[in-house]
Design a protein around this motif. Structure first.
Motif, PDB file in Angstrom:
ATOM      1  N   MET A  40      54.131  50.131  25.449  1.00 19.69           N
ATOM      2  CA  MET A  40      53.295  49.771  24.307  1.00 19.69           C
ATOM      3  C   MET A  40      52.964  50.937  23.361  1.00 19.69           C
ATOM      4  O   MET A  40      51.820  51.096  22.936  1.00 19.69           O
ATOM      5  CB  MET A  40      52.002  49.108  24.786  1.00 19.69           C
ATOM      6  CG  MET A  40      51.159  49.928  25.723  1.00 19.69           C
ATOM      7  SD  MET A  40      49.710  48.982  26.283  1.00 19.69           S
ATOM      8  CE  MET A  40      49.102  50.089  27.525  1.00 19.69           C
ATOM      9  N   PHE A  95      47.079  57.353  32.473  1.00 22.62           N
ATOM     10  CA  PHE A  95      47.727  57.518  31.158  1.00 22.62           C
ATOM     11  C   PHE A  95      47.423  58.923  30.621  1.00 22.62           C
ATOM     12  O   PHE A  95      48.287  59.592  30.074  1.00 22.62           O
ATOM     13  CB  PHE A  95      47.226  56.473  30.163  1.00 22.62           C
ATOM     14  CG  PHE A  95      47.553  55.040  30.485  1.00 22.62           C
ATOM     15  CD1 PHE A  95      46.876  54.014  29.842  1.00 22.62           C
ATOM     16  CD2 PHE A  95      48.520  54.716  31.430  1.00 22.62           C
ATOM     17  CE1 PHE A  95      47.164  52.670  30.127  1.00 22.62           C
ATOM     18  CE2 PHE A  95      48.816  53.390  31.720  1.00 22.62           C
ATOM     19  CZ  PHE A  95      48.127  52.371  31.068  1.00 22.62           C
ATOM     20  N   ASP A 141      44.107  51.842  18.457  1.00 18.09           N
ATOM     21  CA  ASP A 141      45.242  51.349  19.237  1.00 18.09           C
ATOM     22  C   ASP A 141      44.848  51.152  20.684  1.00 18.09           C
ATOM     23  O   ASP A 141      45.687  51.202  21.590  1.00 18.09           O
ATOM     24  CB  ASP A 141      46.415  52.338  19.131  1.00 18.09           C
ATOM     25  CG  ASP A 141      47.718  51.734  19.635  1.00 18.09           C
ATOM     26  OD1 ASP A 141      48.622  52.500  20.032  1.00 18.09           O
ATOM     27  OD2 ASP A 141      47.823  50.486  19.655  1.00 18.09           O
ATOM     28  N   HIS A 142      43.544  50.916  20.916  1.00 15.20           N
ATOM     29  CA  HIS A 142      43.076  50.744  22.289  1.00 15.20           C
ATOM     30  C   HIS A 142      42.860  49.269  22.593  1.00 15.20           C
ATOM     31  O   HIS A 142      43.537  48.410  21.989  1.00 15.20           O
ATOM     32  CB  HIS A 142      41.808  51.601  22.518  1.00 15.20           C
ATOM     33  CG  HIS A 142      40.643  51.292  21.608  1.00 15.20           C
ATOM     34  ND1 HIS A 142      40.789  50.794  20.330  1.00 15.20           N
ATOM     35  CD2 HIS A 142      39.299  51.439  21.818  1.00 15.20           C
ATOM     36  CE1 HIS A 142      39.583  50.658  19.795  1.00 15.20           C
ATOM     37  NE2 HIS A 142      38.665  51.029  20.674  1.00 15.20           N
ATOM     38  N   LYS A 144      42.065  45.631  22.365  1.00 15.03           N
ATOM     39  CA  LYS A 144      41.961  44.920  21.076  1.00 15.03           C
ATOM     40  C   LYS A 144      40.569  44.335  20.856  1.00 15.03           C
ATOM     41  O   LYS A 144      40.116  44.219  19.726  1.00 15.03           O
ATOM     42  CB  LYS A 144      43.048  43.841  21.002  1.00 15.03           C
ATOM     43  CG  LYS A 144      44.451  44.386  21.312  1.00 15.03           C
ATOM     44  CD  LYS A 144      44.743  45.717  20.621  1.00 15.03           C
ATOM     45  CE  LYS A 144      45.915  46.451  21.242  1.00 15.03           C
ATOM     46  NZ  LYS A 144      45.996  47.879  20.807  1.00 15.03           N
ATOM     47  N   ASP A 169      46.478  49.231  14.804  1.00 17.67           N
ATOM     48  CA  ASP A 169      47.721  48.685  15.327  1.00 17.67           C
ATOM     49  C   ASP A 169      47.475  47.293  15.916  1.00 17.67           C
ATOM     50  O   ASP A 169      46.343  46.955  16.274  1.00 17.67           O
ATOM     51  CB  ASP A 169      48.287  49.604  16.423  1.00 17.67           C
ATOM     52  CG  ASP A 169      49.706  49.206  16.837  1.00 17.67           C
ATOM     53  OD1 ASP A 169      50.084  49.484  17.987  1.00 17.67           O
ATOM     54  OD2 ASP A 169      50.430  48.604  16.015  1.00 17.67           O
ATOM     55  N   ASN A 170      48.522  46.469  16.001  1.00 21.52           N
ATOM     56  CA  ASN A 170      48.497  45.198  16.734  1.00 21.52           C
ATOM     57  C   ASN A 170      47.564  44.139  16.174  1.00 21.52           C
ATOM     58  O   ASN A 170      47.033  43.321  16.934  1.00 21.52           O
ATOM     59  CB  ASN A 170      48.124  45.444  18.207  1.00 21.52           C
ATOM     60  CG  ASN A 170      48.927  46.520  18.848  1.00 21.52           C
ATOM     61  OD1 ASN A 170      48.410  47.560  19.237  1.00 21.52           O
ATOM     62  ND2 ASN A 170      50.228  46.306  18.954  1.00 21.52           N
ATOM     63  N   GLU A 199      56.469  46.702  18.556  1.00 18.88           N
ATOM     64  CA  GLU A 199      57.377  47.803  18.924  1.00 18.88           C
ATOM     65  C   GLU A 199      58.567  47.298  19.749  1.00 18.88           C
ATOM     66  O   GLU A 199      58.425  46.545  20.691  1.00 18.88           O
ATOM     67  CB  GLU A 199      56.617  48.889  19.713  1.00 18.88           C
ATOM     68  CG  GLU A 199      55.733  48.401  20.837  1.00 18.88           C
ATOM     69  CD  GLU A 199      54.300  48.167  20.402  1.00 18.88           C
ATOM     70  OE1 GLU A 199      54.049  47.891  19.224  1.00 18.88           O
ATOM     71  OE2 GLU A 199      53.416  48.246  21.259  1.00 18.88           O
TER      72      GLU A 199
END
Ligand SMILES: Cn1cnc(CNC(=O)c2cc(-c3ccc(F)cc3)cc(O)c2O)c1
Ligand SMILES: [Mg+2]
Length: 214
Positions: A40, A95, A141-142, A144, A169-170, A199
């Motif tokens: 992702m 991560f 981008d964490h 949502k 993002d997203n 992506e």
């Protein structure tokens, strides 16, 4: 013992990318995710939109919410002006361990401060802890369902100034409907949608760029 996908992604970077060359790190990750295992990262298509926003804003201070393996961290950091700073928050310690190594392999660690923990806990402490006044650019981008509460929190903590840019993002996939509704209908933001794809797929997704009007 079994390796994790982030560990295998890091392996691909260490095998195929050249230390100190951010572009080769990005290419190695994109190749791995397109040909071996989807992951992702913001990816190459949306990544080009991210690049253009970073170049246009030329930010001195950047906040990234959601580091994952550090792909977008490297993309952003490698385009920052000298002395600019990127703070990136990651909740998942696994991560974070991988991202630190990807960031180091790319040679951008001097521009990056990776902070482990929850965005909701760290955002109110940004000023006292890191000497930040306001952010010129925030890349969301964490999780949502955290985009909206964290945006409201940044407003309340005075971390946004007239002209601060939020890039999310997203906003289509997985989707952030409450966030989109907020930034598109609030008089305090001027929003623009950049249509793209999830992506490494043909699924629609996109980035929402929102200027805070103060
Ligand atoms: C566990 N976790 C730690 N950080 C996060 C935050 N990121 C995401 O959730 C995220 C998810 C997807 C995605 C996943 C499955 C699917 F089918 C379609 C899209 C894409 C992204 O670009 C993302 O950023 C999740
Ligand atoms: Mg994403």
């Amino acid at each position: 013992t079994q390796s994790t996908r982030p560990q295998r992604l890091l392996g691909a970077v260490q095998k195929n990318a050249t230390r100190g060359h951010p572009r080769s790190v990005i290419q190695a990750i994109d190749h791995f995710c397109r040909n071996k295992e989807w992951a992702m990262n913001v990816g190459d298509e949306k990544g080009c939109i991210l690049d253009s926003v970073v170049s246009e804003v030329s930010p001195a201070t950047v906040l990234e919410l959601g580091t994952y393996c550090g792909y977008s961290t490297v993309r952003i950091a490698s385009r920052l002006p000298p002395h600019a700073k990127l703070i990136t928050l990651e909740f998942n310690p696994e991560f974070a361990v991988i991202a630190r190594q990807v960031i180091a392999w790319a040679g951008v660690e001097d521009k990056v401060q990776l902070v482990e923990g929850a965005s909701g806990d760290w955002i109110p402490r940004m000023k006292e802890q890191f000497g930040v006044k306001t952010f010129d650019l925030v890349f969301l981008d964490h999780w949502k369902d955290r985009y909206l509460p964290d945006t409201k929190l940044m407003e309340e903590c005075g971390l946004l100034r007239k002209g601060s840019i939020l890039l999310a993002d997203n906003v289509i996939c997985p989707g952030t409907p409450d966030y989109l509704e907020y930034v598109r209908n609030s008089p305090r933001y001027e929003s623009q949608y950049f249509k793209s794809h999830l992506e490494y797929t043909k699924v629609e997704d996109g980035l929402e760029k929102s200027v805070f009007l103060g």
